[in-house]
Write a protein that holds these residues in place. Structure first.
Motif, mmCIF file in Angstrom:
data_model
loop_
_atom_site.group_PDB
_atom_site.id
_atom_site.type_symbol
_atom_site.label_atom_id
_atom_site.label_comp_id
_atom_site.label_asym_id
_atom_site.label_seq_id
_atom_site.Cartn_x
_atom_site.Cartn_y
_atom_site.Cartn_z
ATOM 1 N N VAL A 79 22.122 26.363 20.137
ATOM 2 C CA VAL A 79 21.499 25.284 19.659
ATOM 3 C C VAL A 79 21.643 24.267 20.878
ATOM 4 C CG1 VAL A 79 22.407 22.666 18.216
ATOM 5 C CG2 VAL A 79 22.580 25.365 17.147
ATOM 6 N N LEU A 80 22.608 24.231 21.714
ATOM 7 C CA LEU A 80 22.591 23.496 23.030
ATOM 8 C C LEU A 80 21.366 23.916 23.744
ATOM 9 C CD1 LEU A 80 26.139 23.270 23.749
ATOM 10 C CD2 LEU A 80 24.808 21.233 23.038
ATOM 11 N N ARG A 81 21.156 25.260 23.989
ATOM 12 C CA ARG A 81 19.950 25.618 24.653
ATOM 13 C C ARG A 81 18.765 25.155 24.068
ATOM 14 N NH1 ARG A 81 22.226 30.798 24.274
ATOM 15 N NH2 ARG A 81 20.363 31.463 23.122
ATOM 16 N N ASP A 82 18.588 25.323 22.689
ATOM 17 C CA ASP A 82 17.238 24.860 21.932
ATOM 18 C C ASP A 82 17.189 23.371 22.219
ATOM 19 O OD1 ASP A 82 16.848 27.788 21.630
ATOM 20 O OD2 ASP A 82 17.501 27.323 19.346
ATOM 21 N N GLY A 83 18.214 22.620 22.101
ATOM 22 C CA GLY A 83 18.001 21.173 22.098
ATOM 23 C C GLY A 83 17.756 20.735 23.765
ATOM 24 N N GLY A 84 17.877 21.510 24.466
ATOM 25 C CA GLY A 84 17.628 21.228 25.954
ATOM 26 C C GLY A 84 18.959 20.892 26.822
ATOM 27 N N PHE A 85 20.067 20.797 26.019
ATOM 28 C CA PHE A 85 21.201 20.149 26.724
ATOM 29 C C PHE A 85 21.845 21.174 27.488
ATOM 30 C CE2 PHE A 85 20.569 17.264 23.015
ATOM 31 C CZ PHE A 85 21.078 15.927 23.851
#
Length: 118
Positions: free
Chosen positions: A45-51
């Motif tokens: 989720v953090l990767r997909d959100g760009g974080f």
């Protein structure tokens, strides 16, 4: 996305530098008691959100913070800082005043050395 405490904790860990997925998982499992697949899902989720970013290194995956979206969050929060900044400044003033008063009380309570007059 950042409302989840597990994801915020992962970003805190990554703020200190790159970490392997295994190291992140070890800390998060210990602190939150969740499974490895659950930690992997939070990382996704953090990767997909760009974080967060990930880069392969041999068989390992190294995660790092992506600062750009955090700068965007910081800019968005800037309009709200006026609500808490004066309160935090006042708190800092009161804490400094309390430390100063404690030092003064401690210096008044210190005994005078033998043979000297107060």
């Amino acid at each position: 996305m950042l409302g989840d405490p597990v994801r915020r904790r992962i970003l805190e860990l990554l703020a200190d530098g790159e970490m392997t997925a295994g190291a992140i998982c070890g800390v998060i499992q210990g602190e939150f008691g969740i499974s490895q697949p659950a930690v992997s899902q939070h990382l996704k989720v953090l990767r997909d959100g760009g974080f967060a970013t990930v880069r392969p290194e041999g068989t390992r995956r190294l995660y790092a913070v992506n600062l750009e979206p955090l700068h965007e969050v910081d800019m968005w929060l800037d309009r709200f800082r006026r609500f808490w900044t004066p309160h935090l400044d006042a708190l800092a003033t009161e804490l400094a005043r309390g430390r100063r008063q404690r030092r003064l009380r401690q210096s008044d309570e210190e005994p005078t050395p033998r043979g000297s007059t107060p």
